[in-house]
Design a protein around this motif. Structure first.
Motif, PDB file in Angstrom:
ATOM      1  N   UNK A 131       0.809  -1.213   0.000  1.00  0.00           N
ATOM      2  CA  UNK A 131       0.000   0.000   0.000  1.00  0.00           C
ATOM      3  C   UNK A 131       0.847   1.270   0.000  1.00  0.00           C
ATOM      4  N   UNK A 132       1.953   1.239   0.734  1.00  0.00           N
ATOM      5  CA  UNK A 132       2.822   2.416   0.866  1.00  0.00           C
ATOM      6  C   UNK A 132       4.266   1.942   0.700  1.00  0.00           C
ATOM      7  N   UNK A 133       4.754   1.862  -0.536  1.00  0.00           N
ATOM      8  CA  UNK A 133       6.092   1.311  -0.777  1.00  0.00           C
ATOM      9  C   UNK A 133       7.211   1.947   0.044  1.00  0.00           C
ATOM     10  N   UNK A 134       7.073   3.221   0.382  1.00  0.00           N
ATOM     11  CA  UNK A 134       8.124   3.847   1.190  1.00  0.00           C
ATOM     12  C   UNK A 134       8.155   3.311   2.620  1.00  0.00           C
ATOM     13  N   UNK A 135       7.150   2.531   3.027  1.00  0.00           N
ATOM     14  CA  UNK A 135       7.127   1.888   4.337  1.00  0.00           C
ATOM     15  C   UNK A 135       7.626   0.447   4.280  1.00  0.00           C
ATOM     16  N   UNK A 136       8.293   0.087   3.203  1.00  0.00           N
ATOM     17  CA  UNK A 136       8.819  -1.276   3.074  1.00  0.00           C
ATOM     18  C   UNK A 136       9.841  -1.565   4.167  1.00  0.00           C
ATOM     19  N   UNK A 137      10.012  -2.836   4.475  1.00  0.00           N
ATOM     20  CA  UNK A 137      10.927  -3.274   5.529  1.00  0.00           C
ATOM     21  C   UNK A 137      11.984  -4.204   4.931  1.00  0.00           C
ATOM     22  N   UNK A 138      12.988  -4.518   5.711  1.00  0.00           N
ATOM     23  CA  UNK A 138      14.030  -5.441   5.260  1.00  0.00           C
ATOM     24  C   UNK A 138      13.517  -6.869   5.248  1.00  0.00           C
ATOM     25  N   UNK A 139      13.980  -7.628   4.287  1.00  0.00           N
ATOM     26  CA  UNK A 139      13.714  -9.065   4.233  1.00  0.00           C
ATOM     27  C   UNK A 139      15.043  -9.774   4.441  1.00  0.00           C
ATOM     28  N   UNK A 140      14.991 -10.910   5.104  1.00  0.00           N
ATOM     29  CA  UNK A 140      16.192 -11.676   5.409  1.00  0.00           C
ATOM     30  C   UNK A 140      16.054 -13.077   4.835  1.00  0.00           C
ATOM     31  N   UNK A 141      17.149 -13.629   4.380  1.00  0.00           N
ATOM     32  CA  UNK A 141      17.137 -15.019   3.939  1.00  0.00           C
ATOM     33  C   UNK A 141      16.843 -15.896   5.156  1.00  0.00           C
ATOM     34  N   UNK A 142      16.027 -16.924   4.960  1.00  0.00           N
ATOM     35  CA  UNK A 142      15.691 -17.851   6.039  1.00  0.00           C
ATOM     36  C   UNK A 142      15.654 -19.263   5.465  1.00  0.00           C
ATOM     37  N   UNK A 143      15.969 -20.221   6.305  1.00  0.00           N
ATOM     38  CA  UNK A 143      15.959 -21.614   5.849  1.00  0.00           C
ATOM     39  C   UNK A 143      15.656 -22.535   7.021  1.00  0.00           C
ATOM     40  N   UNK A 144      15.290 -23.771   6.677  1.00  0.00           N
ATOM     41  CA  UNK A 144      15.103 -24.821   7.674  1.00  0.00           C
ATOM     42  C   UNK A 144      16.166 -25.874   7.412  1.00  0.00           C
ATOM     43  N   UNK A 145      16.881 -26.223   8.456  1.00  0.00           N
ATOM     44  CA  UNK A 145      17.907 -27.255   8.349  1.00  0.00           C
ATOM     45  C   UNK A 145      17.835 -28.137   9.589  1.00  0.00           C
ATOM     46  N   UNK A 146      17.686 -29.437   9.373  1.00  0.00           N
ATOM     47  CA  UNK A 146      17.591 -30.406  10.477  1.00  0.00           C
ATOM     48  C   UNK A 146      16.496 -30.014  11.468  1.00  0.00           C
ATOM     49  N   UNK A 147      15.386 -29.490  10.967  1.00  0.00           N
ATOM     50  CA  UNK A 147      14.254 -29.160  11.812  1.00  0.00           C
ATOM     51  C   UNK A 147      14.383 -27.844  12.560  1.00  0.00           C
ATOM     52  N   UNK A 148      15.423 -27.073  12.278  1.00  0.00           N
ATOM     53  CA  UNK A 148      15.625 -25.783  12.948  1.00  0.00           C
ATOM     54  C   UNK A 148      15.577 -24.652  11.924  1.00  0.00           C
ATOM     55  N   UNK A 149      15.072 -23.506  12.382  1.00  0.00           N
ATOM     56  CA  UNK A 149      14.971 -22.315  11.540  1.00  0.00           C
ATOM     57  C   UNK A 149      16.235 -21.479  11.728  1.00  0.00           C
ATOM     58  N   UNK A 150      16.813 -21.050  10.607  1.00  0.00           N
ATOM     59  CA  UNK A 150      17.994 -20.200  10.579  1.00  0.00           C
ATOM     60  C   UNK A 150      17.685 -18.936   9.799  1.00  0.00           C
ATOM     61  N   UNK A 151      18.186 -17.798  10.262  1.00  0.00           N
ATOM     62  CA  UNK A 151      18.002 -16.512   9.580  1.00  0.00           C
ATOM     63  C   UNK A 151      19.379 -15.919   9.307  1.00  0.00           C
ATOM     64  N   UNK A 152      19.533 -15.357   8.120  1.00  0.00           N
ATOM     65  CA  UNK A 152      20.797 -14.715   7.752  1.00  0.00           C
ATOM     66  C   UNK A 152      20.933 -13.396   8.469  1.00  0.00           C
ATOM     67  N   UNK A 153      22.080 -13.218   9.110  1.00  0.00           N
ATOM     68  CA  UNK A 153      22.337 -11.977   9.851  1.00  0.00           C
ATOM     69  C   UNK A 153      23.029 -10.976   8.954  1.00  0.00           C
TER      70      UNK A 153
END
Length: 115
Positions: free
Chosen positions: A93-115
């Motif tokens: 709705x308001x592109x200037x209010x966009x937020x950061x997206x981070x890479x995320x994955x599941x490995x061995x049943x655990x969630x990991x996020x790229x820092x």
């Protein structure tokens, strides 16, 4: 906002089973609140964006409702209902209010996020 960059490090967040399907949780990743979402599709995909909603000035995106608008997978902010694309962080709705997206994955049943 570019999720195609090579992550400097992957940070473990939680077990995938700790996030109910089609909901999100908030995690502190290197001092930043990140909203992590678990989709209940056949792949059990995960996505991560900033938890802070610029429109309402509140850290609430992890509590939003997941859905889709056309081909886009989005979360609707619980306050003003603005939609954020979970792949890119774009506020539809308001592109200037966009937020950061981070890479995320599941490995061995655990969630990991790229820092």
């Amino acid at each position: 906002m570019n999720i195609d960059r090579i992550p400097a490090a992957w940070v473990p967040v939680c077990a995938l089973s700790d996030i109910l399907p089609n909901t999100g949780v908030c995690a502190l990743v290197n001092g930043v609140q990140v909203a992590v979402f678990h989709l209940a599709d056949d792949g059990g995909r995960v996505f991560a964006i900033d938890n802070f909603d610029p429109g309402s000035q509140a850290s609430v995106l992890s509590r939003g409702l997941i859905g889709n608008l056309g081909e886009r997978i989005v979360v609707a902010s619980p306050i003003y209902k603005h939609h954020f694309d979970l792949r890119t962080g774009e506020c539809l709705e308001i592109p200037e209010n966009s937020v950061n997206a981070f890479a995320a994955r599941v490995e061995d049943g655990h969630v990991w996020v790229a820092a």
